[in-house]
Design a protein around this motif. Structure first.
Motif, mmCIF file in Angstrom:
data_model
loop_
_atom_site.group_PDB
_atom_site.id
_atom_site.type_symbol
_atom_site.label_atom_id
_atom_site.label_comp_id
_atom_site.label_asym_id
_atom_site.label_seq_id
_atom_site.Cartn_x
_atom_site.Cartn_y
_atom_site.Cartn_z
ATOM 1 N N PHE A 158 0.762 -1.132 0.179
ATOM 2 C CA PHE A 158 -0.053 0.058 -0.113
ATOM 3 C C PHE A 158 0.917 1.317 -0.096
ATOM 4 O O PHE A 158 0.639 2.174 -0.717
ATOM 5 N N ILE A 159 2.058 1.254 0.715
ATOM 6 C CA ILE A 159 2.831 2.432 0.704
ATOM 7 C C ILE A 159 3.656 2.647 -0.484
ATOM 8 O O ILE A 159 3.914 3.730 -0.841
ATOM 9 N N MET A 196 -0.355 9.719 10.898
ATOM 10 C CA MET A 196 -1.418 10.988 10.927
ATOM 11 C C MET A 196 -0.892 12.308 10.128
ATOM 12 O O MET A 196 -1.529 12.771 9.445
ATOM 13 N N THR A 197 0.414 12.208 10.117
ATOM 14 C CA THR A 197 1.058 13.531 9.404
ATOM 15 C C THR A 197 0.800 13.081 7.903
ATOM 16 O O THR A 197 0.605 13.834 7.140
ATOM 17 N N ILE A 198 1.218 12.058 7.363
ATOM 18 C CA ILE A 198 1.064 11.669 6.057
ATOM 19 C C ILE A 198 -0.468 11.752 5.631
ATOM 20 O O ILE A 198 -0.704 12.339 4.769
ATOM 21 N N ALA A 211 8.938 6.896 3.490
ATOM 22 C CA ALA A 211 9.956 6.007 3.365
ATOM 23 C C ALA A 211 10.412 5.390 4.916
ATOM 24 O O ALA A 211 10.465 4.186 5.096
ATOM 25 N N ALA A 212 10.367 6.259 5.638
ATOM 26 C CA ALA A 212 10.562 5.932 7.027
ATOM 27 C C ALA A 212 9.322 5.114 7.835
ATOM 28 O O ALA A 212 9.455 4.142 8.333
ATOM 29 N N PHE A 213 8.323 5.479 7.322
ATOM 30 C CA PHE A 213 7.052 4.749 7.764
ATOM 31 C C PHE A 213 7.125 3.400 7.129
ATOM 32 O O PHE A 213 6.628 2.530 7.950
ATOM 33 N N ASN A 258 -5.456 -0.535 8.793
ATOM 34 C CA ASN A 258 -5.551 -1.519 9.886
ATOM 35 C C ASN A 258 -4.271 -2.599 9.699
ATOM 36 O O ASN A 258 -4.140 -3.330 10.978
ATOM 37 N N MET A 259 -3.593 -2.579 8.690
ATOM 38 C CA MET A 259 -2.380 -3.230 8.543
ATOM 39 C C MET A 259 -0.852 -2.722 9.169
ATOM 40 O O MET A 259 0.023 -3.346 9.467
ATOM 41 N N TYR A 260 -1.058 -1.170 9.340
ATOM 42 C CA TYR A 260 0.119 -0.638 9.621
ATOM 43 C C TYR A 260 0.633 -0.755 11.059
ATOM 44 O O TYR A 260 -0.233 -0.792 11.989
#
Length: 714
Positions: free
Chosen positions: A23-24, A87-89, A149-151, A226-228
């Motif tokens: 997803f990312i 939440m920032t993204i 990228a960090a997430f 829900n997967m993160y």
């Protein structure tokens, strides 16, 4: 059973990877398509829709890019200190999407085209909406840049180091794929004709598709919610580093008298408040950041691919045989070459250099990258010199141009007034464009033999006009506003007709009707692609129709076609060249793109790797922010240099930038010579040992013997 246990530990998996990272990756592809697609057509939107000149278009373009690379620092602080990465993204992606939608709306010509003449009647509204959209986009794309990228990396466990490494490769591939496809597709969309009342270049579609892709990017990211793995904010290391530096400076200023002993490093003045680990790590970071000081000059040149080089391509021939390349599509050469050059350099060039026993250190690679970028601008200057030989001299501020076309049977003498150039025009001939001060042109005296007429002139500044003349029973004159002050943005040819027959006619060219044209009248310019076109002229009383094949039109020209004769199916035409076709081929830009891409490979990739290797484990984000900041400063340098140079010739500006980067390259090579490479892991290990020793000393005060003597030995 084992699979279920792994899924409980890592979450849903696909091919051994957390399902969440797909997803990312899709989110990043769509976001990069949105950003680079919008940016690809931005400078042409400024120039041809908002009607800004080259310098203002370039200035606003680089201001926008600079803002995009300044805001990542804010995004990182917000994510680490308050909202967290997830939440920032989400929050900034919403801002980003709104900005793209506003940008698409701002480019709708019919929004303020009240009189339906094809030109916006309230250009200020379009400019205002565009600026609001760009500011929102800059905060959106910049704010999420350090987070995505960090997430993605956060989704892996410590045991999945191999998968995490491959994820970053896949992530980088998504970035380049989005960039490549968007810079191919959006210029094609821009080249389409669309509009409700009048057909124009389709900027709403070119901006609308990136807006849609950004909305898709946001939805895809939310679908994987829900997967993160969503970590909580842990405080921003950049703020800690800033506070440490600030306290050291403040403390040193307070204790500047001689009664206080000197310290080895000025950061040691922070030791009263901050521990040794943070101070040592900050020293390592500042050592690298000092090396960053000359680097913005590279980006000042590199990012002109989207501004000056794109504007350069608008004056070139984009005919590649079966393909017609748009000026803004030439930017695709860079990502295509990147995909080719990165593996070639890593697998072939570097090993060959190593076999030659050359110590090609990271800082030497960066120096070579700067040298190559400078060389690329020398190549761009050489191309520009050839282009300048073919460019028309358009009127500047305080100037007006007039071309005289004599449709009569005798020589016409044209007197523009005392002290101003006068001309004689042979029958069925024309002059070149003559340049005047519009304030001095009040009237014109036209003579055919003994017959003379005095006509008032109402010319506009910074415009081209055509004065058509004819002697029949009396002298006929007409002043036409050409409206051509720049080369065509899409390489199409501007064609208009003048009816020099005795009767009214209908004109059709390549299926496009110019409508009813009276005697001694002209049509407006209409755009046509290159090649030979069929021209059909029919008298309005249907008494006669004539056909003929046009000349073969090139790329980016403008012609006035005079209908001279229509007898016995014979159509007599005369071509008046208003703007010369582009003769320098766009392929001549490929060498400069190749050279600067080689420079990017050895500069950018090496710079990121060098920064990562020299940064403490918990301060890699600080150096990442510093690296992005060099891009922002580079774009600000473009604004300063281009604004301060006041060079009238574009090739001279290219040479100026090349010379500045060469000077900076020499300075950087000297700085690199005195740089000492460090191993942050080893230094941090020494600090760990010292801290452990201090803890032992606190626990067992006094002398601790390495081999204590037993009681029996005593």
């Amino acid at each position: 059973m084992e699979k279920n246990m792994k899924e409980r530990k890592y979450g849903p998996r696909c091919f051994g990877y957390p399902l969440s990272i797909f997803f990312i990756v899709i989110n990043e592809f769509c976001e990069r398509f949105s950003y680079y697609g919008m940016r690809a057509v931005l400078v042409l939107y400024f120039k041809y829709f908002l009607r800004w000149d080259d310098n203002l278009s370039t200035a606003i373009y680089h201001t926008f890019v600079a803002l995009c690379y300044l805001t990542p620092i804010l995004g990182a602080i917000v994510a680490d200190s308050w909202l967290g990465k997830f939440m920032t993204i989400i929050s900034l992606s919403i801002v980003y999407t709104i900005g793209q939608v506003i940008m698409a709306v701002s480019s709708i010509n019919d929004l303020t085209d009240y009189n339906r003449d094809g030109t916006p009647d309230n250009i200020s509204l379009h400019i205002g909406l565009s600026m609001i959209g760009l500011i929102l986009i800059a905060f959106g794309t910049g704010g999420i840049k350090p987070c995505v990228a960090a997430f993605g990396g956060d989704q892996f466990d410590e045991e999945q180091e191999k998968q995490r490494s491959r994820f970053f490769s896949l992530f980088y591939l998504a970035v380049n794929a989005g960039s490549l496809l968007s810079t191919i597709i959006t210029p094609i969309l821009r080249g389409e004709q669309c509009g409700i009342h009048t057909k124009q270049q389709c900027y709403p579609l070119a901006f609308g598709v990136p807006a849609a892709l950004m909305a898709v990017s946001l939805m895809v990211f939310i679908l994987g919610s829900n997967m993160y793995k969503k970590g909580h904010p842990e405080g921003n290391i950049m703020l800690q580093v800033s506070k440490c530096i600030g306290f050291a400076i403040k403390n040193r200023f307070k204790q500047r008298s001689k009664q206080f002993p000197k310290r080895e490093h000025w950061l040691d003045w922070a030791s009263e408040k901050y521990d040794k680990r943070l101070i040592v790590q900050t020293k390592m970071v500042l050592k690298v950041l000092f090396l960053y000081i000359p680097l913005p000059m590279f980006w000042a040149l590199f990012d002109q691919q989207g501004s000056r080089w794109t504007l350069q391509a608008t004056t070139m021939d984009g005919n590649f045989g079966a393909m017609q390349i748009q000026p803004d599509q030439m930017q695709t050469v860079n990502p295509i070459l990147i995909v080719i050059m990165v593996p070639v350099v890593d697998a072939v060039i570097y090993p060959l250099i190593k076999k030659c026993h050359i110590n090609f250190t990271p800082l030497r690679k960066i120096t070579v990258g700067m040298f190559l970028a400078s060389l690329a601008f020398v190549a761009a200057a050489l191309v520009q010199v050839q282009i300048d030989k073919t460019l028309p001299d358009f009127p500047k501020e305080g100037q007006s141009q007039i071309k005289v076309i004599n449709l009569g049977t005798d020589v016409a003498k044209v007197d523009f007034g005392p002290g101003i150039q006068n001309v004689s025009v042979e029958s069925l001939r024309e002059t070149k464009y003559l340049t005047f001060d519009p304030t001095s042109l009040k009237n014109v005296i036209i003579s055919y033999g003994n017959e003379t007429t005095n006509e008032l002139l109402n010319v506009m500044g910074k415009e081209r006009h055509t004065l058509i003349l004819k002697n029949t029973i009396y002298i006929q004159t007409a002043l036409l506003l050409d409206g051509l002050t720049t080369k065509s943005e899409d390489g199409k040819n501007k064609i208009r007709f003048i009816n020099n027959l005795a009767s009214a006619i209908n004109i059709t060219m390549d299926g496009t009707s110019f409508g009813h044209v009276n005697n001694f009248s002209a049509t407006n310019y209409t755009s046509f692609t290159r090649g030979v076109k069929e021209i059909v002229v029919a008298f309005t009383d249907n008494s006669l129709t004539c056909k003929n094949q046009s000349m073969s039109f090139g790329y980016g020209s403008a012609y006035t076609i005079v209908i001279q004769e229509c007898n016995n199916d014979t159509l007599g035409l005369r071509y008046v060249e208003d703007i010369q076709p582009n003769t320098v081929h766009m392929a001549w830009q490929i060498p400069q793109y190749f050279i600067i891409t080689c420079g990017e490979v050895v500069f950018s990739v090496t710079g990121l790797s060098f920064s990562y290797s020299q940064a403490p484990s918990n301060m890699k984000s600080v150096l990442q922010a510093g690296w992005l900041l060099t891009v922002a400063v580079g774009n600000i340098i473009v604004l300063i240099v281009a604004g301060a140079s006041k060079l009238s010739e574009q090739w001279a500006e290219y040479v100026l930038f090349a010379a500045l980067l060469m000077a900076v390259c020499i300075i950087f090579s000297v700085m690199a010579y005195f740089y000492t490479y460090v191993d942050p892991a080893e230094i941090e290990s020494q600090i760990d040992d010292e801290e452990k020793k201090n803890m032992d000393n606190e626990k067992w005060p006094g002398s601790i013997l390495k081999n204590p003597i037993s009681q029996t030995e005593m």
